[in-house]
Write an enzyme that holds these catalytic residues in place. Structure first.
Site, short mmCIF file in Angstrom:
data_model
loop_
_atom_site.label_atom_id
_atom_site.label_comp_id
_atom_site.label_asym_id
_atom_site.label_seq_id
_atom_site.Cartn_x
_atom_site.Cartn_y
_atom_site.Cartn_z
N THR A 73 0.86 -1.18 0.00
CA THR A 73 0.00 0.00 0.00
C THR A 73 0.90 1.24 0.00
O THR A 73 2.07 1.15 0.37
CB THR A 73 -0.88 0.04 1.26
OG1 THR A 73 0.00 0.05 2.40
CG2 THR A 73 -1.78 -1.18 1.36
N GLU A 76 -5.65 -3.38 -1.67
CA GLU A 76 -6.18 -4.49 -0.87
C GLU A 76 -7.32 -5.24 -1.57
O GLU A 76 -7.76 -6.27 -1.10
CB GLU A 76 -6.72 -3.97 0.47
CG GLU A 76 -5.65 -3.58 1.48
CD GLU A 76 -5.27 -2.11 1.41
OE1 GLU A 76 -5.41 -1.50 0.32
OE2 GLU A 76 -4.83 -1.56 2.44
N LYS A 110 -14.88 17.15 9.81
CA LYS A 110 -15.91 16.94 10.84
C LYS A 110 -16.12 18.28 11.55
O LYS A 110 -15.39 18.64 12.46
CB LYS A 110 -15.48 15.84 11.81
CG LYS A 110 -15.42 14.50 11.09
CD LYS A 110 -14.92 13.37 11.94
CE LYS A 110 -14.86 12.11 11.10
NZ LYS A 110 -13.59 11.41 11.17
P1 AMP Z 1 -4.54 2.57 -3.57
O1 AMP Z 1 -4.55 1.33 -2.76
O2 AMP Z 1 -3.26 3.33 -3.51
O3 AMP Z 1 -4.98 2.31 -4.99
O4 AMP Z 1 -5.62 3.58 -2.94
C1 AMP Z 1 -6.96 3.20 -2.74
C2 AMP Z 1 -7.78 4.41 -2.37
O5 AMP Z 1 -7.87 5.32 -3.47
C3 AMP Z 1 -9.21 4.09 -2.05
O6 AMP Z 1 -9.36 3.63 -0.73
C4 AMP Z 1 -9.90 5.44 -2.29
O7 AMP Z 1 -9.75 6.31 -1.18
C5 AMP Z 1 -9.12 6.00 -3.44
N1 AMP Z 1 -9.85 5.75 -4.69
C6 AMP Z 1 -9.66 4.78 -5.58
N2 AMP Z 1 -10.50 4.89 -6.63
C7 AMP Z 1 -11.28 5.96 -6.39
C8 AMP Z 1 -12.36 6.60 -7.08
N3 AMP Z 1 -12.78 6.16 -8.26
N4 AMP Z 1 -12.92 7.69 -6.50
C9 AMP Z 1 -12.49 8.16 -5.32
N5 AMP Z 1 -11.48 7.62 -4.61
C10 AMP Z 1 -10.87 6.53 -5.14
#
Ligand code: AMP
Length: 542
Positions: free
Chosen positions: A185, A330, A438
């Site tokens: 991650t 994940e 918040k």
């Molecule tokens: P990663 O594991 O680096 O790909 O990050 C995942 C995170 O990216 C998710 O938990 C979201 O917060 C954000 N994310 C992924 N796709 C989207 C989307 N289409 N719209 C908004 N946030 C997204």
């Protein structure tokens, strides 16, 4: 006596073997790190992947070894995806945009036995090498190179390793519950954590993605994966493309708008995938070059929230259908994808667009739910907002090496996103739970505030953050990047929120900057913005 069906292990190697046998002549075009272009095909990728597997055996690389990669999207990287996993090893893609400290941490945590890297990273690998105790073999992804051999003692060369391997190597049958891939991650808070995919989860993800209402990839497509192969498996498309035998164009290190336009037009790309920032650059480049991206039919966008103007811009100016998807490292990563239903057929384009801005619905294989702070499941009415949970065949259970169960007591993974789900199962991501504002116990979506700012003609990009506040605990502050040559005032931009949000959701302050900090996967780093501006609403100390 009952009958019985064959039982075969779901193995990643079956994808490339299928592509080689039934789509062997279909091209894989690769822009190499030196800028040259190589043309191979699926038969060639499979043969090289087998040679790599055999070469690793000869080197004595152990069964189950993690193979680190620091590489762009190119054909050798694709061969390592299949040659590594296919031979019982684990392909561990590493994001080269991380800091050297993070990379060292990740390689040590994964205990990578081999490190494959593109020439771009030779100087960095030479520096990191003394800290990488687990790595027995450093392999430059290319032909022999005297200068690199000088810089890194004992360096091996990918082309020697594969040339010395057997193209008739037989893919072994591997227990499908064993690991095939590993990806960390991005670790914006704390150290990055490893997510290990299995052969089974990867194959089921491939099947889940390869439906008509999913990626709709086909053997008639030319696919340009702009999303890096180190970002959540390039969203699974190396596997999905092999499964359907799509023609693939791997763009190499240069992801600039003009280079992508050139590739799209010259290679007649039909489908592409990437994050919104890349598509913003692509749209600029299309305008500059006058290209109409005539071959493109659709593009998948995800990774962060989609600026609402992007759907009509692609549709009206280029005839490109923009499909919005959501996922995480994940979740392999496909968690939801936005396609319409039969009942939407008679809607106007404007009505369809409202639905398509959201993140869409889960494909078969995963389920979503939202819960409140006490873990109570919330209604799917499009209004209620809560923590988004997911479960399914390709969702994490335990982080790598941590033995740390990632799930809730009742078996769901808490994504850390705040979302609503409507009665048809359409997901809308409101925020990351750590980003949401918040204010006096009420939540304000930063995504919503950003979308409004970006809709202002004088604003190119914007990020909303929670700033500390004496009375309300947190209040919205918007950090905005003006369009070059324009200087909208703070008052004007705040007034632009009038009637668009409730009074208490209006930003308290606008701060203009030249650019926003962007992290290793192309996302705005809000933690950095909070560090810089989180106290602008507080009385100065002393
Ligand atoms: P990663 O594991 O680096 O790909 O990050 C995942 C995170 O990216 C998710 O938990 C979201 O917060 C954000 N994310 C992924 N796709 C989207 C989307 N289409 N719209 C908004 N946030 C997204």
């Amino acid at each position: 006596m009952g009958g019985k069906m064959m039982h075969k292990q779901l193995n990643v190697s079956s994808l490339v073997a299928h592509a080689a046998r039934y789509h062997g002549a279909t091209e894989v075009v690769s822009v190499e790190t030196d800028g040259s272009t190589t043309r191979t095909n699926w038969a060639g990728i499979d043969a090289k992947a087998r040679q790599l597997a055999s070469g690793l055996d000869k080197l004595g690389v152990t069964d189950g070894a993690r193979l680190g990669t620091l590489a762009w999207n190119n054909r050798r990287h694709l061969e390592i995806y299949f040659g590594g996993a296919g031979s019982g090893r684990v392909t561990h893609t590493i994001n080269p945009r991380l800091t050297p400290e993070q990379m060292t941490y990740i390689i040590n945590d994964a205990a990578d036995e081999v490190l494959f890297f593109d020439a771009t990273f030779t100087p960095m690998v030479a520096k990191l090498k003394p800290h990488l105790g687990s790595v027995h073999h450093f392999v430059l992804m290319g032909p022999p190179d005297a200068a690199a051999a000088e810089a890194i003692e004992g360096l091996l060369f990918y082309d020697d390793l594969t040339d010395g391997g057997d193209p008739d190597y037989v893919w072994p049958e591997i227990d499908e519950t064993r690991a095939s891939g590993l990806c960390y991650t991005s670790g914006t808070t704390g150290n990055p954590k490893g997510v290990e995919y299995t052969h089974r989860s990867t194959i089921l993800h491939t099947l889940g993605a390869n439906t008509v209402d999913g990626l709709a990839l086909s053997a008639t497509d030319t696919l340009l994966p702009v999303v890096p192969m180190f970002h959540a498996n390039a969203w699974g498309v190396p596997y999905a493309a092999a499964a359907v035998g799509a023609r693939v164009v791997l763009p190499g290190p240069d992801l600039s708008g003009p280079h992508l336009v050139k590739l799209i037009d010259e290679e007649r790309v039909t489908m592409s995938l990437g994050v919104p920032t890349i598509w913003m650059m692509l749209l600029d480049a299309l305008k500059e070059t006058g290209s109409k991206a005539a071959s493109m039919t659709r593009t998948l966008v995800g990774g962060s929230a989609l600026p609402p103007s992007m759907i009509p811009e692609f549709r009206d100016n280029f005839g490109v259908d923009l499909v919005h998807a959501w996922g995480m490292t994940e979740t392999s990563p496909l968690g939801s994808l936005n396609q319409l239903l039969q009942k939407h057929s008679d809607m106007t384009e404007a009505e369809k667009e409202v639905i398509r801005r959201g993140q869409g619905r889960p494909p078969w294989g995963v389920e979503l739910r939202i819960v409140d702070e006490n873990g109570e499941v919330l209604p799917e009415d499009g209004e209620a907002q809560g923590e988004l949970h997911i479960r399914g065949h390709w969702i994490i259970d335990t982080y790598y090496g941590k033995g740390e169960d990632a799930l809730t007591d009742d078996g769901w993974f808490d994504t850390g996103d705040v979302a609503s789900i409507d009665a048809d199962g359409y997901l809308i991501i409101r925020d990351r739970s750590k980003d949401i504002i918040k204010s006096g116990g009420e939540w304000i979506s930063t995504v919503e505030l950003e979308n409004i700012a970006i809709a202002h003609p004088g604003i190119a990009n914007a990020a909303a953050i929670a700033a500390m506040h004496e009375k309300w605990a947190e209040r919205p502050v918007v950090i905005a990047v003006p369009v070059p040559g324009q200087a909208p005032s703070e008052e004007e931009l705040i007034a632009f929120y009038n009637e668009k949000v409730a009074g208490w959701q209006m930003p308290d302050k606008i701060i203009f900057v030249d650019e926003l900090p962007v992290g290793a996967t192309g996302k705005v780093q809000k933690n950095k913005l909070r560090e810089a501006y989180g106290d602008v609403l507080m009385a100065p100390a002393g």
